[in-house]
Design an enzyme around this catalytic site. Sequence first.
Site, PDB file in Angstrom:
ATOM      1  N   LYS A  60       1.109  -1.311   0.158  1.00 24.64           N
ATOM      2  CA  LYS A  60      -0.060   0.151  -0.024  1.00 24.64           C
ATOM      3  C   LYS A  60       0.812   1.352   0.120  1.00 24.64           C
ATOM      4  CE  LYS A  60      -3.822  -2.514   2.023  1.00 24.64           C
ATOM      5  NZ  LYS A  60      -4.372  -2.921   3.379  1.00 24.64           N
ATOM      6  N   GLN A 100      -4.800  -2.308   9.459  1.00 25.97           N
ATOM      7  CA  GLN A 100      -4.461  -3.499   8.893  1.00 25.97           C
ATOM      8  C   GLN A 100      -5.126  -4.636   9.804  1.00 25.97           C
ATOM      9  OE1 GLN A 100      -3.347  -3.749   5.554  1.00 25.97           O
ATOM     10  NE2 GLN A 100      -3.989  -6.038   5.864  1.00 25.97           N
ATOM     11  N   ASP A 135     -11.081   2.282   3.879  1.00 21.41           N
ATOM     12  CA  ASP A 135     -11.494   1.084   3.590  1.00 21.41           C
ATOM     13  C   ASP A 135     -12.898   0.782   3.543  1.00 21.41           C
ATOM     14  OD1 ASP A 135      -9.185  -0.819   3.325  1.00 21.41           O
ATOM     15  OD2 ASP A 135      -8.992  -0.824   5.772  1.00 21.41           O
TER      16      ASP A 135
END
Length: 291
Positions: free
Chosen positions: A52, A96, A119
Amino acid sequence: MNIIDGKKIADEIKSEIAKEVKEMLDNNTKAPHLAAIIVGDDPASQTYVANKEKACHEVGFISSVYKYPSTITEKELLDTIDFINNDDDIDGLIVQQPLPKHISVDKVIEKINYTKDVDGFHPINFGKMASNLPAFIAATPLGILELLKRAGVETEGKHCVVLGRSHIVGSPMSILLARNTNPGNCTVSLCHSKTKNLKEISAQADILIVAMGKLEYVKADMVKEGAVVIDVGLHRVPSNETKSGFRLKGDVKYDEVSKKCSYITPVPGGVGPMTITALLMNTLKAAKKEI
Ligand code: NAP
Protein backbone atom coordinates in the site's frame (compact mmCIF):
# COMPACT_ATOMS: atom_id res chain seq x y z
CA MET A 1 -13.25 -15.34 -24.36
CA ASN A 2 -11.91 -12.01 -23.01
CA ILE A 3 -9.40 -11.96 -20.17
CA ILE A 4 -10.00 -8.90 -17.99
CA ASP A 5 -6.52 -7.52 -17.42
CA GLY A 6 -6.66 -6.13 -13.87
CA LYS A 7 -3.03 -5.04 -13.92
CA LYS A 8 -3.50 -2.96 -17.08
CA ILE A 9 -6.73 -1.35 -15.78
CA ALA A 10 -5.10 -0.68 -12.38
CA ASP A 11 -2.14 0.99 -14.13
CA GLU A 12 -4.51 3.18 -16.19
CA ILE A 13 -6.33 4.32 -13.04
CA LYS A 14 -3.06 4.94 -11.19
CA SER A 15 -1.80 7.19 -13.97
CA GLU A 16 -5.11 9.12 -13.89
CA ILE A 17 -4.72 9.54 -10.11
CA ALA A 18 -1.07 10.61 -10.46
CA LYS A 19 -2.16 13.26 -12.99
CA GLU A 20 -4.74 14.61 -10.53
CA VAL A 21 -2.17 14.70 -7.72
CA LYS A 22 0.19 16.67 -9.96
CA GLU A 23 -2.61 19.16 -10.67
CA MET A 24 -3.32 19.45 -6.93
CA LEU A 25 0.35 20.18 -6.24
CA ASP A 26 0.47 22.69 -9.14
CA ASN A 27 -2.49 24.45 -7.45
CA ASN A 28 -0.65 24.51 -4.11
CA THR A 29 -2.96 21.91 -2.61
CA LYS A 30 -1.19 19.26 -0.57
CA ALA A 31 -0.98 15.68 -1.85
CA PRO A 32 -3.48 13.14 -0.43
CA HIS A 33 -2.18 11.46 2.72
CA LEU A 34 -2.96 7.85 3.67
CA ALA A 35 -2.09 6.57 7.16
CA ALA A 36 -1.96 2.87 8.02
CA ILE A 37 -1.86 1.34 11.49
CA ILE A 38 -0.30 -2.08 11.80
CA VAL A 39 -0.29 -4.11 15.01
CA GLY A 40 1.99 -7.12 15.55
CA ASP A 41 4.32 -8.79 13.07
CA ASP A 42 2.06 -10.95 10.88
CA PRO A 43 4.18 -11.34 7.69
CA ALA A 44 1.18 -11.13 5.31
CA SER A 45 0.03 -7.87 6.98
CA GLN A 46 3.55 -6.42 6.69
CA THR A 47 3.55 -7.23 2.96
CA TYR A 48 0.08 -5.74 2.41
CA VAL A 49 1.02 -2.51 4.19
CA ALA A 50 4.35 -2.29 2.32
CA ASN A 51 2.45 -2.72 -0.98
CA LYS A 52 0.00 0.00 0.00
CA GLU A 53 2.92 2.36 0.83
CA LYS A 54 4.54 1.57 -2.52
CA ALA A 55 1.28 2.26 -4.39
CA CYS A 56 0.91 5.60 -2.55
CA HIS A 57 4.41 6.63 -3.62
CA GLU A 58 3.73 5.60 -7.23
CA VAL A 59 0.88 8.12 -7.51
CA GLY A 60 2.48 10.87 -5.41
CA PHE A 61 0.47 10.39 -2.19
CA ILE A 62 1.99 10.90 1.24
CA SER A 63 1.96 7.70 3.26
CA SER A 64 2.57 7.14 6.98
CA VAL A 65 2.71 3.83 8.80
CA TYR A 66 2.12 3.57 12.57
CA LYS A 67 3.59 0.29 13.82
CA TYR A 68 2.72 -1.14 17.25
CA PRO A 69 3.63 -4.37 19.04
CA SER A 70 0.82 -6.89 19.62
CA THR A 71 0.93 -5.93 23.34
CA ILE A 72 -0.69 -2.55 22.62
CA THR A 73 -3.90 -2.20 24.65
CA GLU A 74 -7.26 -1.59 23.03
CA LYS A 75 -7.40 1.85 24.69
CA GLU A 76 -3.98 2.83 23.37
CA LEU A 77 -5.01 1.82 19.86
CA LEU A 78 -8.34 3.68 20.08
CA ASP A 79 -6.47 6.77 21.36
CA THR A 80 -4.10 6.58 18.39
CA ILE A 81 -7.07 6.44 16.02
CA ASP A 82 -8.53 9.50 17.76
CA PHE A 83 -5.24 11.31 17.34
CA ILE A 84 -5.20 10.55 13.60
CA ASN A 85 -8.91 11.43 13.28
CA ASN A 86 -8.00 14.90 14.57
CA ASP A 87 -4.93 15.35 12.38
CA ASP A 88 -6.07 17.53 9.45
CA ASP A 89 -2.98 16.56 7.45
CA ILE A 90 -4.16 12.94 7.19
CA ASP A 91 -6.98 12.26 4.73
CA GLY A 92 -7.44 8.49 4.97
CA LEU A 93 -6.83 5.92 7.70
CA ILE A 94 -6.73 2.14 7.51
CA VAL A 95 -6.12 -0.32 10.33
CA GLN A 96 -4.61 -3.51 8.93
CA GLN A 97 -6.33 -6.73 10.02
CA PRO A 98 -6.02 -9.21 11.66
CA LEU A 99 -5.75 -7.54 15.07
CA PRO A 100 -4.73 -9.35 18.28
CA LYS A 101 -7.61 -11.17 20.01
CA HIS A 102 -7.77 -8.70 22.95
CA ILE A 103 -8.72 -5.87 20.58
CA SER A 104 -12.28 -5.53 19.28
CA VAL A 105 -12.26 -5.09 15.49
CA ASP A 106 -15.75 -3.57 15.66
CA LYS A 107 -14.67 -0.93 18.21
CA VAL A 108 -11.62 -0.09 16.10
CA ILE A 109 -13.65 0.31 12.90
CA GLU A 110 -16.29 2.42 14.63
CA LYS A 111 -13.61 4.66 16.13
CA ILE A 112 -12.29 5.71 12.72
CA ASN A 113 -13.90 8.94 11.59
CA TYR A 114 -16.11 7.76 8.71
CA THR A 115 -14.87 10.63 6.53
CA LYS A 116 -11.38 9.08 6.73
CA ASP A 117 -12.54 5.44 6.52
CA VAL A 118 -11.05 4.72 3.08
CA ASP A 119 -11.41 0.96 3.65
CA GLY A 120 -15.20 1.55 3.68
CA PHE A 121 -15.74 -0.74 6.69
CA HIS A 122 -17.43 1.80 9.02
CA PRO A 123 -21.16 1.12 9.53
CA ILE A 124 -21.96 4.67 8.38
CA ASN A 125 -20.20 4.03 5.07
CA PHE A 126 -21.82 0.61 4.72
CA GLY A 127 -25.26 2.13 5.37
CA LYS A 128 -24.69 5.04 2.98
CA MET A 129 -23.44 2.62 0.32
CA ALA A 130 -26.58 0.50 0.73
CA SER A 131 -28.70 3.67 0.50
CA ASN A 132 -26.96 4.70 -2.72
CA LEU A 133 -25.50 7.81 -1.06
CA PRO A 134 -21.90 9.03 -1.54
CA ALA A 135 -19.77 6.71 0.61
CA PHE A 136 -16.44 4.98 0.77
CA ILE A 137 -16.97 1.55 -0.78
CA ALA A 138 -14.76 -1.31 0.38
CA ALA A 139 -11.73 -1.61 -1.89
CA THR A 140 -12.31 -5.09 -3.36
CA PRO A 141 -15.96 -4.56 -4.45
CA LEU A 142 -15.10 -1.03 -5.66
CA GLY A 143 -12.24 -2.50 -7.70
CA ILE A 144 -14.59 -5.10 -9.20
CA LEU A 145 -17.15 -2.42 -10.20
CA GLU A 146 -14.34 -0.53 -11.91
CA LEU A 147 -13.17 -3.70 -13.70
CA LEU A 148 -16.69 -4.40 -14.99
CA LYS A 149 -17.11 -0.79 -16.11
CA ARG A 150 -13.76 -0.46 -17.85
CA ALA A 151 -13.97 -3.92 -19.48
CA GLY A 152 -17.34 -2.86 -20.95
CA VAL A 153 -19.40 -5.58 -19.25
CA GLU A 154 -23.15 -4.85 -19.50
CA THR A 155 -24.77 -5.55 -16.10
CA GLU A 156 -28.34 -4.20 -16.41
CA GLY A 157 -30.99 -6.92 -16.17
CA LYS A 158 -28.38 -9.66 -15.75
CA HIS A 159 -28.57 -12.41 -13.14
CA CYS A 160 -25.55 -11.97 -10.91
CA VAL A 161 -24.63 -14.75 -8.49
CA VAL A 162 -22.21 -13.89 -5.68
CA LEU A 163 -20.59 -16.85 -3.92
CA GLY A 164 -19.57 -15.76 -0.39
CA ARG A 165 -21.16 -13.19 1.94
CA SER A 166 -18.19 -11.69 3.81
CA HIS A 167 -18.52 -8.14 5.10
CA ILE A 168 -15.58 -6.98 2.98
CA VAL A 169 -16.37 -8.64 -0.36
CA GLY A 170 -19.49 -10.74 -1.03
CA SER A 171 -22.07 -8.83 0.98
CA PRO A 172 -21.23 -5.29 -0.31
CA MET A 173 -20.79 -6.71 -3.82
CA SER A 174 -24.34 -8.11 -3.79
CA ILE A 175 -25.76 -4.77 -2.60
CA LEU A 176 -23.78 -2.74 -5.13
CA LEU A 177 -24.83 -4.81 -8.12
CA ALA A 178 -28.49 -4.73 -7.08
CA ARG A 179 -28.55 -0.91 -6.85
CA ASN A 180 -30.08 1.26 -9.55
CA THR A 181 -26.66 2.32 -10.89
CA ASN A 182 -24.29 1.48 -13.71
CA PRO A 183 -22.67 -1.00 -13.13
CA GLY A 184 -25.66 -2.40 -11.27
CA ASN A 185 -29.35 -3.13 -11.93
CA CYS A 186 -28.65 -6.86 -11.69
CA THR A 187 -30.94 -9.48 -10.19
CA VAL A 188 -28.66 -10.78 -7.46
CA SER A 189 -28.43 -14.15 -5.69
CA LEU A 190 -26.10 -14.18 -2.68
CA CYS A 191 -24.87 -17.68 -1.75
CA HIS A 192 -23.04 -18.94 1.32
CA SER A 193 -22.22 -22.15 3.16
CA LYS A 194 -25.89 -22.79 4.06
CA THR A 195 -27.15 -22.32 0.48
CA LYS A 196 -28.90 -25.35 -0.95
CA ASN A 197 -28.32 -26.20 -4.65
CA LEU A 198 -25.34 -23.84 -4.87
CA LYS A 199 -24.11 -25.52 -8.07
CA GLU A 200 -27.47 -25.10 -9.81
CA ILE A 201 -27.74 -21.43 -8.79
CA SER A 202 -24.17 -20.76 -9.85
CA ALA A 203 -24.81 -22.35 -13.26
CA GLN A 204 -27.65 -19.84 -13.86
CA ALA A 205 -25.40 -16.80 -13.46
CA ASP A 206 -24.81 -14.34 -16.28
CA ILE A 207 -22.23 -12.74 -13.96
CA LEU A 208 -20.57 -14.96 -11.35
CA ILE A 209 -18.53 -13.37 -8.57
CA VAL A 210 -16.60 -15.89 -6.49
CA ALA A 211 -15.30 -14.88 -3.04
CA MET A 212 -15.33 -18.09 -1.02
CA GLY A 213 -11.69 -18.62 -0.07
CA LYS A 214 -11.87 -22.21 -1.41
CA LEU A 215 -9.10 -23.17 -3.81
CA GLU A 216 -10.44 -23.90 -7.35
CA TYR A 217 -13.94 -24.67 -5.99
CA VAL A 218 -15.79 -23.43 -9.09
CA LYS A 219 -15.52 -25.98 -11.90
CA ALA A 220 -16.87 -25.86 -15.48
CA ASP A 221 -20.16 -27.56 -14.54
CA MET A 222 -20.99 -24.62 -12.22
CA VAL A 223 -20.71 -22.04 -15.01
CA LYS A 224 -23.12 -21.16 -17.81
CA GLU A 225 -21.81 -20.86 -21.38
CA GLY A 226 -20.96 -17.18 -22.02
CA ALA A 227 -20.90 -16.14 -18.34
CA VAL A 228 -18.72 -13.34 -16.95
CA VAL A 229 -16.60 -14.77 -14.10
CA ILE A 230 -14.85 -12.63 -11.50
CA ASP A 231 -12.50 -14.63 -9.29
CA VAL A 232 -11.68 -12.92 -5.98
CA GLY A 233 -10.02 -15.93 -4.33
CA LEU A 234 -6.32 -15.80 -3.57
CA HIS A 235 -4.32 -18.87 -2.56
CA ARG A 236 -0.58 -19.51 -2.35
CA VAL A 237 0.03 -22.97 -3.72
CA PRO A 238 3.50 -24.59 -3.40
CA SER A 239 5.23 -24.85 -6.77
CA ASN A 240 8.69 -25.93 -7.85
CA GLU A 241 8.28 -24.14 -11.18
CA THR A 242 8.63 -20.64 -9.68
CA LYS A 243 11.57 -18.89 -8.01
CA SER A 244 9.46 -17.96 -5.00
CA GLY A 245 8.42 -21.60 -4.44
CA PHE A 246 4.71 -20.84 -4.74
CA ARG A 247 2.11 -19.91 -7.32
CA LEU A 248 -1.07 -17.85 -6.86
CA LYS A 249 -4.40 -19.48 -7.67
CA GLY A 250 -8.03 -18.50 -7.26
CA ASP A 251 -11.39 -19.92 -6.21
CA VAL A 252 -12.09 -20.81 -9.86
CA LYS A 253 -10.55 -23.69 -11.81
CA TYR A 254 -9.33 -21.35 -14.52
CA ASP A 255 -8.29 -23.80 -17.25
CA GLU A 256 -11.68 -25.46 -17.58
CA VAL A 257 -13.93 -22.50 -16.64
CA SER A 258 -12.25 -19.94 -18.93
CA LYS A 259 -13.25 -22.00 -22.00
CA LYS A 260 -16.94 -21.30 -21.26
CA CYS A 261 -16.72 -17.61 -20.34
CA SER A 262 -17.30 -14.42 -22.27
CA TYR A 263 -15.08 -12.60 -19.75
CA ILE A 264 -12.91 -13.86 -16.88
CA THR A 265 -10.43 -12.37 -14.42
CA PRO A 266 -7.21 -14.36 -14.04
CA VAL A 267 -5.37 -15.02 -10.76
CA PRO A 268 -2.93 -13.37 -10.43
CA GLY A 269 -3.52 -10.20 -12.43
CA GLY A 270 -7.30 -9.81 -12.10
CA VAL A 271 -9.03 -8.54 -8.97
CA GLY A 272 -5.82 -8.35 -6.87
CA PRO A 273 -4.13 -5.34 -8.53
CA MET A 274 -7.46 -3.45 -8.43
CA THR A 275 -7.91 -3.72 -4.66
CA ILE A 276 -4.99 -1.44 -3.73
CA THR A 277 -5.84 0.87 -6.64
CA ALA A 278 -9.40 1.20 -5.29
CA LEU A 279 -7.91 2.20 -1.92
CA LEU A 280 -6.01 4.97 -3.73
CA MET A 281 -9.28 6.06 -5.43
CA ASN A 282 -10.93 6.31 -2.01
CA THR A 283 -7.99 8.24 -0.54
CA LEU A 284 -8.16 10.76 -3.39
CA LYS A 285 -11.91 11.17 -2.68
CA ALA A 286 -11.12 11.70 1.01
CA ALA A 287 -8.54 14.38 0.20
CA LYS A 288 -11.06 16.12 -2.05
CA LYS A 289 -13.64 15.90 0.77
CA GLU A 290 -16.12 14.19 -1.56
CA ILE A 291 -17.65 12.00 1.13
P1 NAP B 1 -14.40 -15.16 4.08
O1 NAP B 1 -14.59 -14.03 5.03
O2 NAP B 1 -13.70 -16.40 4.52
O3 NAP B 1 -15.84 -15.56 3.50
C1 NAP B 1 -16.01 -16.68 2.69
C2 NAP B 1 -17.46 -16.79 2.30
O4 NAP B 1 -17.60 -17.94 1.48
C3 NAP B 1 -18.40 -16.97 3.50
O5 NAP B 1 -19.57 -16.23 3.29
C4 NAP B 1 -18.71 -18.48 3.47
O6 NAP B 1 -20.01 -18.78 3.92
C5 NAP B 1 -18.61 -18.80 1.99
N1 NAP B 1 -18.21 -20.18 1.79
C6 NAP B 1 -17.07 -20.78 2.17
N2 NAP B 1 -17.08 -22.07 1.82
C7 NAP B 1 -18.24 -22.29 1.18
C8 NAP B 1 -18.85 -23.44 0.57
N3 NAP B 1 -18.23 -24.60 0.52
N4 NAP B 1 -20.08 -23.27 0.00
C9 NAP B 1 -20.70 -22.08 0.02
N5 NAP B 1 -20.18 -20.98 0.59
C10 NAP B 1 -18.97 -21.09 1.16
O7 NAP B 1 -13.62 -14.69 2.78
P2 NAP B 1 -13.33 -13.25 2.10
O8 NAP B 1 -12.61 -12.37 3.04
O9 NAP B 1 -14.56 -12.74 1.43
O10 NAP B 1 -12.30 -13.72 0.97
C11 NAP B 1 -12.63 -14.69 0.01
C12 NAP B 1 -11.42 -14.99 -0.84
O11 NAP B 1 -11.03 -13.80 -1.53
C13 NAP B 1 -10.18 -15.43 -0.05
O12 NAP B 1 -9.44 -16.34 -0.86
C14 NAP B 1 -9.38 -14.15 0.09
O13 NAP B 1 -7.99 -14.38 0.21
C15 NAP B 1 -9.68 -13.48 -1.22
N6 NAP B 1 -9.58 -12.03 -1.22
C16 NAP B 1 -8.86 -11.48 -2.23
C17 NAP B 1 -8.78 -10.11 -2.32
C18 NAP B 1 -8.02 -9.53 -3.45
O14 NAP B 1 -7.71 -8.35 -3.44
N7 NAP B 1 -7.71 -10.29 -4.49
C19 NAP B 1 -9.40 -9.28 -1.38
C20 NAP B 1 -10.16 -9.88 -0.36
C21 NAP B 1 -10.26 -11.27 -0.30
P3 NAP B 1 -20.52 -18.55 5.47
O15 NAP B 1 -20.70 -17.05 5.58
O16 NAP B 1 -21.78 -19.29 5.55
O17 NAP B 1 -19.41 -19.06 6.34
